[in-house]
Motif scaffolding. Structure first.
Motif, short mmCIF file in Angstrom:
data_model
loop_
_atom_site.label_atom_id
_atom_site.label_comp_id
_atom_site.label_asym_id
_atom_site.label_seq_id
_atom_site.Cartn_x
_atom_site.Cartn_y
_atom_site.Cartn_z
N ASN A 11 0.83 -1.21 0.00
CA ASN A 11 0.00 0.00 0.00
C ASN A 11 0.86 1.26 0.00
N ALA A 31 -7.53 -4.75 -2.85
CA ALA A 31 -7.10 -3.35 -2.63
C ALA A 31 -8.25 -2.43 -2.25
N ASN A 61 -6.31 4.45 3.05
CA ASN A 61 -5.04 4.28 3.75
C ASN A 61 -3.97 5.22 3.21
N GLY A 84 -7.12 2.48 -5.48
CA GLY A 84 -7.44 1.11 -5.11
C GLY A 84 -8.03 0.33 -6.27
N TYR A 115 -7.64 0.93 -0.11
CA TYR A 115 -6.26 1.39 -0.26
C TYR A 115 -6.19 2.90 -0.42
#
Length: 335
Positions: free
Chosen positions: A61, A253, A259, A82, A256
């Motif tokens: 990530n 993902a 994050n 993502g 993602y």
């Protein structure tokens, strides 16, 4: 005398107080606190091998974080990363499984798909300036994920070549291969942001896009490069994630983008653009990564992990504004 010198030169004299109150030092303290927390809940965490091997769980990530710093430095955002990871990985799996493409060529296709997704985002954003980048990437987020679902449906791809597992699970000596690659990539992106004309122009655009335009900066070209680079690094993340999972799916993902944005903002990059450093985002990668790893050690639910990350994101956005408003209030009182 020092104040007069500052007015003449435009440079502030060195101050230990100002130096140690930088956001990055607060991140270092947070990083130490997270490691103390992890060591407290697991007696095995402080083993160096365990610390190094834990990075395999979150560094895929982190590759998205590096170009995301540039995107947010522009004062924009890309929430399609993502989905770009998922589409790149799915296309790679299909080419390898169904078309029997050599693994090395499937890897190149994965990177190319990621770069093309980023290029498409950039072209739309540059061409249609009246549409906010968040709306554009929200649309492409849905589109890329939908294409991945059409290609693979509810199935999964995989059965990759044996050497492909080395990307996420291999070691160079006692250091995970993914950590070595991330360190090299972080240095490259850090130098690009802080030591090149390209990086200085990114800062300028983030501070004042209109002034940058009249200064002769090719804003459209820079944005196109940054979004293409973001897509390419999403393809890199797809490689490492697919290697770690051993398969590809259309729902991989997921989250993602949250994050990556959380790591960048926690790292001190101003969500409005123009301010921040790469080192802060890199430290934030390991803060959130080790925090998630520690919470995983005590079987904390994924919903709680999301709440914790959301709180970190809220605090990292609020603290600089509180500090700024406090400074303005003091100046008003002094006046």
């Amino acid at each position: 005398m020092p104040k007069r010198k500052e007015l003449i030169t435009g440079r502030k004299s060195f101050s230990f107080k100002r130096f140690f109150l930088q956001w990055e030092w607060l991140l270092v303290l947070a990083f130490i606190a997270v490691n103390i927390f992890d060591a407290a809940i697991s007696p095995y965490f402080l083993d160096m091998n365990n610390i190094l091997s834990s990075t395999m769980n979150f560094l895929d990530n982190a590759f998205i974080v590096l170009p995301m710093v540039f995107v947010i430095m522009l004062g924009e955002i890309d929430i399609s990363v993502g989905s770009t990871v998922a589409l790149s990985a799915v296309v790679m799996g299909v080419f390898y499984d169904k078309f029997h493409t050599p693994m090395w060529l499937a890897v190149l296709i994965c990177l190319a798909v990621g770069a093309l997704c980023g290029l498409f985002n950039g072209m739309i954003i540059v061409k249609f300036k009246e549409i906010a980048p968040m709306i554009v990437t929200l649309s492409t987020m849905t589109m890329y994920r939908g294409i991945a679902q059409i290609i693979i449906r509810d199935q999964s791809g995989g059965n990759f070549a044996p050497w492909f597992k080395f990307l996420s699970w291999g070691y160079l000596g006692s250091i995970p291969f993914i950590l070595v690659v991330f360190a090299v990539a972080a240095v490259i992106f850090g130098l690009l942001l802080h030591k090149t004309n390209f990086g200085r122009r990114v800062y300028a655009i983030g501070n004042n896009e209109i002034a940058s335009l009249y200064s002769g900066i090719q804003i459209g070209r820079i944005k196109l490069i940054i979004y293409t680079l973001t897509g390419f690094m999403s393809g890199v993340a797809a490689l490492f994630l697919s290697s770690r999972m051993g398969s590809t799916r259309s729902d991989m993902a997921t989250g993602y983008e949250l994050n990556a944005i959380a790591m960048v903002v926690l790292g001190g990059v101003n969500i409005m653009g123009g301010r921040g450093r790469m080192i802060g985002a890199i430290i934030a990668v390991f803060i959130i990564g080790f925090l998630k790893y520690g919470l995983g050690l005590i079987n904390m639910s994924s919903q709680v992990v999301l709440i914790v990350i959301g709180l970190l994101l809220a605090v990292s956005v609020a603290l600089p504004n509180i500090k700024k408003s406090g400074g303005k209030q003091r100046k008003t009182e002094e006046a």
